[in-house]
Write an enzyme that holds these catalytic residues in place. Structure first.
Site, mmCIF file in Angstrom:
data_model
loop_
_atom_site.group_PDB
_atom_site.id
_atom_site.type_symbol
_atom_site.label_atom_id
_atom_site.label_comp_id
_atom_site.label_asym_id
_atom_site.label_seq_id
_atom_site.Cartn_x
_atom_site.Cartn_y
_atom_site.Cartn_z
ATOM 1 N N THR A 157 50.504 9.145 48.658
ATOM 2 C CA THR A 157 51.627 9.809 47.993
ATOM 3 C C THR A 157 52.168 8.846 46.943
ATOM 4 O OG1 THR A 157 52.282 11.194 49.854
ATOM 5 C CG2 THR A 157 54.041 10.529 48.429
ATOM 6 N N ASP A 188 55.379 16.846 54.286
ATOM 7 C CA ASP A 188 56.798 16.510 54.168
ATOM 8 C C ASP A 188 57.256 16.362 52.721
ATOM 9 O OD1 ASP A 188 55.028 14.218 54.122
ATOM 10 O OD2 ASP A 188 56.820 12.968 54.042
HETATM 11 N N1 ASP Z 1 53.352 12.404 53.362
HETATM 12 C C1 ASP Z 1 52.151 12.886 52.732
HETATM 13 C C2 ASP Z 1 51.713 14.145 53.435
HETATM 14 O O1 ASP Z 1 51.660 14.161 54.639
HETATM 15 C C3 ASP Z 1 51.040 11.897 52.711
HETATM 16 C C4 ASP Z 1 51.431 10.471 52.394
HETATM 17 O O2 ASP Z 1 52.568 10.163 52.176
HETATM 18 O O3 ASP Z 1 50.552 9.605 52.386
HETATM 19 O O4 ASP Z 1 51.380 15.093 52.784
#
Ligand code: ASP
Length: 291
Positions: A157, A188
């Site tokens: 992310t 999230d």
């Molecule tokens: N939080 C992100 C998701 O679950 C992935 C990440 O932050 O690496 O879509």
């Protein structure tokens, strides 16, 4: 005048992987963001640009660097929030848009809705002049080569939080999500209060395993501890990350409070992150521990 800026490139960093290119890129971006904040630009505009540049770089699992779902499609999530007005915008499972965070920003600026999804989100972005990706298979290739390939990482992310010289806070987050996610899976990142939060006291962007972050109501949990419990920002963030861990996940957060204090805690193996503030020299880190 006080300003502060923190960016992250995800908490899925893998020990043994060389992130020199990402660290150089984050340093350059911080310079750009700092210049804008010093020039008086708004936190909202600066976090939008930071996240857009992170998306376009292809160096992280967001935007160009995103990995496909199990149907081979690229469904991306993003959200943004303006702390001083509590205006917010989010898109989920949006396909083939060059910049999901620009789409989320459009939703915020338009103001009629907070969250739009799938085809409707894409149509809205296109109708408002955003660029689409016309050759997805040719465009979304960078995840193969930026140290976050499916064989050695499972999520990623990007995000940014800022305090501008008017004392306003903003936060933005964008993701390709987790590798091998099912079509229609939403994490999230696009959820206001979970992956992204900003009010008049704190701006927060989260990264990590999305499902436990949702179940921990992560970003707002930090803000609520601060507001209702008088808990210090760093203690609140660590407590929330401990809840995420107890729910079976890990990750990290970046946050800035209204005084310009900056934190970047994580409980995964590493988090690509960088920060600058009025009274703080620039830091760019991946694996070094945080207090
Ligand atoms: N939080 C992100 C998701 O679950 C992935 C990440 O932050 O690496 O879509």
């Amino acid at each position: 005048m006080t300003y502060a800026l923190v960016i992250h490139g995800g908490a899925g960093a893998q020990p043994g992987t060389d992130y020199t290119v990402q660290m150089r890129h984050m340093r350059e971006l911080l310079n750009l963001g700092e210049d804008r904040l010093r020039a008086g630009d708004s936190a909202l505009d600066v976090v939008t640009e930071m996240v857009e540049q992170l998306e376009l770089s292809g160096l992280y699992v967001a935007g160009k660097g995103s990995a496909p779902n199990t149907d081979g499609q690229f469904e991306l999530d993003a959200s943004i929030m303006d702390g001083s007005t509590r205006r917010a915008g989010a898109v989920s499972a949006i396909e083939n848009m060059l910049s999901p965070i620009r789409a989320a920003r459009l939703v915020l600026d338009d103001g009629k809705h907070v969250m739009m999804t799938g085809r409707g989100a894409r149509d809205f972005a296109l109708a408002n002049g955003l660029d689409s990706v016309d050759d997805p298979d040719g465009y979304y290739t960078e995840h193969e080569g930026h140290g976050s390939g499916a064989e050695n990482a499972d999520h990623g992310t990007v995000g940014a939080v800022a305090l501008d010289m008017s004392g306003h806070l903003a936060a933005a987050t964008s993701t390709g999500g987790i590798f091998n996610k099912r079509p229609g899976r939403v994490g999230d990142t696009p959820l206001i209060g979970i992956g992204t939060w900003a009010d008049d006291q704190v701006a927060i962007s989260c990264t990590g395993h999305g499902e436990p972050f949702i179940r921990a109501c992560a970003a707002y949990d930090i803000a609520a501890q601060m507001r209702y419990g008088g808990i210090a920002m760093n203690s609140a963030a660590h407590a929330t990350l401990a809840k995420v861990k107890a729910l079976g996940g890990d990750g990290g957060v970046i946050a800035i409070d209204r005084t310009g204090q900056v934190i970047m805690p994580y409980n995964s193996d590493g988090m690509k992150r960088a920060a600058i503030a009025t009274n703080m020299t620039k830091v760019v880190r991946v694996f070094e521990p945080e207090p």
